[in-house]
Scaffold this motif. Structure first.
Motif, PDB file in Angstrom:
ATOM      1  N   PHE A 164      13.604  59.787  61.347  1.00  0.00           N
ATOM      2  CA  PHE A 164      13.400  61.227  61.526  1.00  0.00           C
ATOM      3  C   PHE A 164      13.036  61.940  60.232  1.00  0.00           C
ATOM      4  O   PHE A 164      12.652  63.112  60.260  1.00  0.00           O
ATOM      5  N   ILE A 165      13.168  61.261  59.092  1.00  0.00           N
ATOM      6  CA  ILE A 165      12.908  61.958  57.823  1.00  0.00           C
ATOM      7  C   ILE A 165      11.720  61.406  57.047  1.00  0.00           C
ATOM      8  O   ILE A 165      11.236  62.066  56.131  1.00  0.00           O
ATOM      9  N   MET A 166      11.239  60.192  57.381  1.00  0.00           N
ATOM     10  CA  MET A 166      10.083  59.672  56.645  1.00  0.00           C
ATOM     11  C   MET A 166       9.355  58.622  57.466  1.00  0.00           C
ATOM     12  O   MET A 166       9.951  57.992  58.363  1.00  0.00           O
ATOM     13  N   PRO A 167       8.070  58.410  57.204  1.00  0.00           N
ATOM     14  CA  PRO A 167       7.307  57.417  57.951  1.00  0.00           C
ATOM     15  C   PRO A 167       7.886  56.017  57.775  1.00  0.00           C
ATOM     16  O   PRO A 167       8.121  55.581  56.655  1.00  0.00           O
ATOM     17  N   MET A 168       8.117  55.353  58.881  1.00  0.00           N
ATOM     18  CA  MET A 168       8.671  54.000  58.845  1.00  0.00           C
ATOM     19  C   MET A 168       7.907  53.112  59.821  1.00  0.00           C
ATOM     20  O   MET A 168       7.809  53.407  61.011  1.00  0.00           O
ATOM     21  N   HIS A 169       7.347  52.027  59.296  1.00  0.00           N
ATOM     22  CA  HIS A 169       6.707  51.025  60.132  1.00  0.00           C
ATOM     23  C   HIS A 169       7.789  50.036  60.580  1.00  0.00           C
ATOM     24  O   HIS A 169       8.772  49.834  59.861  1.00  0.00           O
ATOM     25  N   PRO A 170       7.656  49.424  61.759  1.00  0.00           N
ATOM     26  CA  PRO A 170       8.643  48.415  62.175  1.00  0.00           C
ATOM     27  C   PRO A 170       8.874  47.344  61.125  1.00  0.00           C
ATOM     28  O   PRO A 170       9.997  46.845  60.976  1.00  0.00           O
ATOM     29  N   LEU A 171       7.825  46.984  60.374  1.00  0.00           N
ATOM     30  CA  LEU A 171       7.984  46.003  59.303  1.00  0.00           C
ATOM     31  C   LEU A 171       8.912  46.537  58.215  1.00  0.00           C
ATOM     32  O   LEU A 171       9.755  45.789  57.694  1.00  0.00           O
ATOM     33  N   SER A 172       8.762  47.809  57.876  1.00  0.00           N
ATOM     34  CA  SER A 172       9.633  48.434  56.872  1.00  0.00           C
ATOM     35  C   SER A 172      11.084  48.412  57.332  1.00  0.00           C
ATOM     36  O   SER A 172      11.990  48.110  56.551  1.00  0.00           O
ATOM     37  N   LEU A 173      11.292  48.728  58.605  1.00  0.00           N
ATOM     38  CA  LEU A 173      12.653  48.726  59.144  1.00  0.00           C
ATOM     39  C   LEU A 173      13.247  47.319  59.125  1.00  0.00           C
ATOM     40  O   LEU A 173      14.422  47.133  58.795  1.00  0.00           O
ATOM     41  N   ALA A 174      12.434  46.334  59.466  1.00  0.00           N
ATOM     42  CA  ALA A 174      12.920  44.944  59.458  1.00  0.00           C
ATOM     43  C   ALA A 174      13.279  44.511  58.043  1.00  0.00           C
ATOM     44  O   ALA A 174      14.339  43.908  57.810  1.00  0.00           O
ATOM     45  N   LEU A 175      12.404  44.822  57.085  1.00  0.00           N
ATOM     46  CA  LEU A 175      12.674  44.460  55.688  1.00  0.00           C
ATOM     47  C   LEU A 175      13.894  45.195  55.166  1.00  0.00           C
ATOM     48  O   LEU A 175      14.712  44.625  54.429  1.00  0.00           O
ATOM     49  N   PHE A 176      14.035  46.453  55.535  1.00  0.00           N
ATOM     50  CA  PHE A 176      15.200  47.239  55.124  1.00  0.00           C
ATOM     51  C   PHE A 176      16.494  46.589  55.607  1.00  0.00           C
ATOM     52  O   PHE A 176      17.451  46.438  54.842  1.00  0.00           O
ATOM     53  N   THR A 177      16.524  46.191  56.880  1.00  0.00           N
ATOM     54  CA  THR A 177      17.754  45.597  57.415  1.00  0.00           C
ATOM     55  C   THR A 177      18.072  44.258  56.753  1.00  0.00           C
ATOM     56  O   THR A 177      19.239  43.922  56.555  1.00  0.00           O
ATOM     57  N   ILE A 178      17.026  43.500  56.400  1.00  0.00           N
ATOM     58  CA  ILE A 178      17.245  42.210  55.737  1.00  0.00           C
ATOM     59  C   ILE A 178      17.804  42.415  54.326  1.00  0.00           C
ATOM     60  O   ILE A 178      18.794  41.791  53.925  1.00  0.00           O
ATOM     61  N   VAL A 179      17.160  43.313  53.559  1.00  0.00           N
ATOM     62  CA  VAL A 179      17.621  43.582  52.191  1.00  0.00           C
ATOM     63  C   VAL A 179      19.028  44.175  52.219  1.00  0.00           C
ATOM     64  O   VAL A 179      19.892  43.803  51.416  1.00  0.00           O
TER      65      VAL A 179
END
Length: 257
Positions: A164-179
């Motif tokens: 809701f606050i910044m552009p996020m691609h599904p790949l970004s979300l996946a990488l975020f959860t992994i890191v």
């Protein structure tokens, strides 16, 4: 609804795979293969978790994986997604936005986690939510997702904040959860593995260590942040024994300078 459950199953499988691979690998290396070699790295050398603790942590982490998947998939539903900044076409933003968005997500997450964590330590909430996580007074890699159901929903809520606050691609979300999980597992590792030079670098003043979060599990207060020392230092909630405890462990590992 059928599509929702299909994506939920896929996301749950991804969460479980991520958890068992990352936490399992670190547990196998530090608690099995190289346990003797890393004796000096043990943060709480006189206290050891046992199989009952590990099984409890794995069970609750598995349930948390399902709940985290539910929250993530909810962000992609027709009722929510149109109001978010989620995008699927990689051409919509420069490719460098992917790693940058992951880095920014970690900063947002640290702020989100700090205040959520402080709230969960409120006396009226602690016993019915966060106490389950604190049953692991000497945490292990399996502790990473060992949450009460309500806490798991709160933990997963950061994904909704991010989209809701910044552009996020599904790949970004996946990488975020992994890191995020990798750092989380390190925080609960039970062993300090930071190199000798970390103590005198500027990064020591900014980043958390495994000792940092381990002290929170041992003392039940202070050191509420997840990745950085910033919020604890600003709010005066950093545990006063942290630096001393870190130095004791590093002296045991490397000897006196």
């Amino acid at each position: 609804m059928e599509t929702f459950f299909k994506y939920l199953a896929a996301e749950t499988a991804f969460n479980l795979l991520r958890y068992f691979v990352i936490a399992g690998m670190m547990f196998y290396l530090f608690y099995k293969v190289f346990a003797g070699r890393f004796t000096k790295n043990k943060i709480q050398p006189k206290r050891f978790a046992d199989k009952k603790d590990f099984l409890r942590e794995i069970l609750h982490s598995a349930m948390s994986s399902v709940i985290l998947a539910m929250v993530a998939i909810f962000a992609f539903t027709p009722w929510i997604k149109p109001h978010t900044f989620i995008y699927r076409n990689l051409d919509e933003y420069p490719i460098w936005w992917i790693p940058l968005s992951v880095g920014l997500a970690l900063i947002v997450h640290d702020t989100y986690f700090y205040w959520m964590h402080r709230i969960l330590h409120h006396p009226k909430l602690f016993n019915i939510t966060h106490l389950l996580h604190h049953k692991s007074t000497n945490p292990s890699p399996w502790t990473a997702y060992s949450f009460h159901v309500l806490e798991a929903f709160a933990e997963g809520g950061v994904v909704l904040v991010l989209v809701f606050i910044m552009p996020m691609h599904p790949l970004s979300l996946a990488l975020f959860t992994i890191v995020a999980l990798m750092i989380n597992v390190y925080g609960h590792l039970g062993y300090e593995i930071m190199p000798k030079g970390f103590r005198k670098s500027f990064l020591f003043e900014i980043l958390n260590s495994s000792t940092y979060h381990n002290l929170h599990h041992a003392k039940f207060k202070g050191n509420y942040s997840l990745y950085f020392r910033v919020w604890d230092r600003v709010m005066g909630t950093e545990h006063p024994d942290y630096v001393k405890q870190y130095d004791i462990i590093q002296e045991r590992r490397f000897g006196k300078e």
